[in-house]
Structure formats: C-alpha cells, structure tokens
Scaffold this active site. Structure first.
Site, PDB file in Angstrom:
ATOM      1  CD  GLU A  30      -2.824  -1.290   2.334  1.00  0.00           C
ATOM      2  OE1 GLU A  30      -1.952  -0.392   3.352  1.00  0.00           O
ATOM      3  OE2 GLU A  30      -3.591  -1.483   2.187  1.00  0.00           O
TER       4      GLU A  30
ATOM      5  CG  ASP B 216     -19.063  -0.039  10.234  1.00  0.00           C
ATOM      6  OD1 ASP B 216     -18.519   0.926   8.684  1.00  0.00           O
ATOM      7  OD2 ASP B 216     -18.944  -0.803  10.683  1.00  0.00           O
TER       8      ASP B 216
END
Length: 285
Positions: free
Chosen positions: A27, A76
């Site tokens: 990443e 969420d």
C-alpha cells in the site's frame, strides 16, 4: 503482535489503505505511485515498525493473540449499528502527534454518506487495475447506495457465450476487496453502468431469471453484513443482463429501437428554428 495506527495521513496513503489492491502489492508503494515520489516513513517510538512521517496522530501498541473483549456497537457505513462482538485487545504503548493535530474522520450514516462519496472517487482509480487483467471490461461502477462495495455494475464487450459469467468470477476473485461484493450486474457496452435507468432496462429486457442468475453459497462475506446466515460466510448473486449469443438462446434476439443518426442530427439542428418546446436534446444514445 506490534501495531501502529496512523490517523490523518496524507491523501495518497489514505487512498491506498482502502484500495482493493492486487495481492502482494504494498500500500505504501502504491501511495508512492500516486504522489510520484516515495512514501516518507519514520521509526515508531515503542514498536519495531515504521509509520507515515506526516501522520497527524500515531497510536502504538500490541494486539493480543489470546485476550478478547467486547467491541461496539458502532455506527457503520452500512447505515446500521454493528452488534457487540469480541475482538482482540489492543494495549497502547505510546501516542505521538503533531502540534495541533487534526483528527481525521468521516460522517457515517445510511448511504449515500461521506464514505460512499469518497468511494466514488476511488472507483476511477481501481478501474484500470481491473481492465489490466480483463481488457473486455469497459466500465466498473460501485453504486454509493450499495455501501460502496456490496453491489457492482460491470459493462463489457461481450465476445462469446458465457463471457459475462467469466467476468463475474473474475471480479469476485481478482481483487481481494471484491470477495465482499454480494451483487454483480453485468451489462453490455451499450449500457451506461452508472445510470440506473439504463441498467434496470437491461435487467428487465435481457434477462431470463432461471437462465441468467448465478447463485454461489458458502463464500467469504463481510462480517458486518448481518443479513448473511453466518458471520463472515454467506452467498453471492450474479445477474447476466447482457445480450445473449447462441447457444445461450435459440430465439431471434431483439434489436434496439433507434433513430437514424442523420435524422437525429437534422431534427436537433432544426428544433429551435421550429419553435418547438423543450431543449431539443436528443434522447438517442
């Protein structure tokens, strides 16, 4: 296990952290590609790790392999509060921060919300990654209403019978994040994958439910998805809304109603001169 949490890193690092990158791709390396220079990292204070040098806040510590504690409920990106579940305990060993640090967060609620809007921006970044492996894919769209990744619409240049199903399987398996995509709708390249009106028209006119629905059971699924029968294990569905080729069908396939291009151009040019109402913008694609 040593862990360091970076809050408020640079945009390229944040984007890379949530990207469905190919297996084995770093990443931080991908973040360097986005910014066109290497990611700057420094040693953590109390853990044998390197952390982003320009992060606003770094929380260091260890995650237990045996000690568990209840977590939640948290609101969420699905628009629901998660259930309370046991997770490994994180013991903090140090917190470091910049002067007057900014705590970076997002507003989370029923989508489309802030994370899903950010997901729209990410969409155009990972489409080239998918097309590199599947060049027949024309566009790939994750509708914000689908919690950013649970529904995908794929438009493709279909070349042979069964081609749409191959693309479904490819999407579910090529990039790890998309193994959590529950619904994949595959359409032809004459359909705008980002226009629900176009997509629903294809679903309603190019599909036979028994023939064109693919169901897969007992596959990995997002543990946040309480609709699945087991936490982390559920099913997926693929809708083949493409034009059918032999031997997918033995019937004569329909031809789209469409006005000749010369007629469309002529009517468009004369519309305002004739004093007709409306803009005169062609509806033909």
């Amino acid at each position: 296990m040593p862990v360091a949490i970076a809050i408020g890193a640079d945009p390229q690092t944040i984007l890379s952290a949530v990207m469905p990158l190919p297996e084995g791709m770093s990443e931080l390396s991908f973040a360097g590609v986005l910014r066109r220079r290497r990611s700057r990292v420094v040693k953590a204070k109390t853990q044998p790790l390197y952390v982003p040098a320009n992060a606003e806040i770094i929380i260091e510590g260890t995650v237990s392999a045996s000690e568990m504690a209840d977590e939640g409920p948290y609101g969420d990106h699905t628009g629901y509060y998660n259930s309370v579940e046991p997770f490994p305990v994180f013991t903090i060993s140090a917190i470091t921060m910049r002067k007057q640090p900014v705590y970076l967060s997002t507003f989370t609620g029923r989508p489309p919300d802030e994370p899903s809007v950010l997901g729209e921006a990410l969409n155009d970044v990972f489409v080239p990654l998918i097309r590199q492996q599947f060049p027949e894919i024309v566009d790939f769209w994750l509708p914000p209403e689908g919690c950013s990744y649970r529904v995908a619409v794929v438009s493709m240049k279909k070349a042979y019978a069964g081609h749409a199903k191959r693309v479904m399987m490819g999407v579910w398996s090529y990039l790890r994040q998309f193994m959590y995509t529950k619904w994949i709708i595959v359409v032809d390249d004459d359909i705008n994958a980002r226009d629900w009106k176009d997509v629903i028209w294809a679903v309603s006119t190019r599909m036979d439910p028994a023939r064109d629905i693919t169901l897969i059971e007992n596959t990995p699924i997002d543990y946040l998805d309480f609709a699945s029968p087991e936490s982390g294990l559920g099913s997926k569905i693929g809708l083949d809304a493409t034009n059918k080729l032999p031997p997918e069908t033995k019937r004569e396939w329909g031809e789209k109603i469409r006005m000749d291009e010369d007629v469309v151009r002529t009517v468009t040019e004369k519309w305002s001169k004739l004093g007709l109402p409306g803009s005169g913008k062609p509806i033909w694609k």
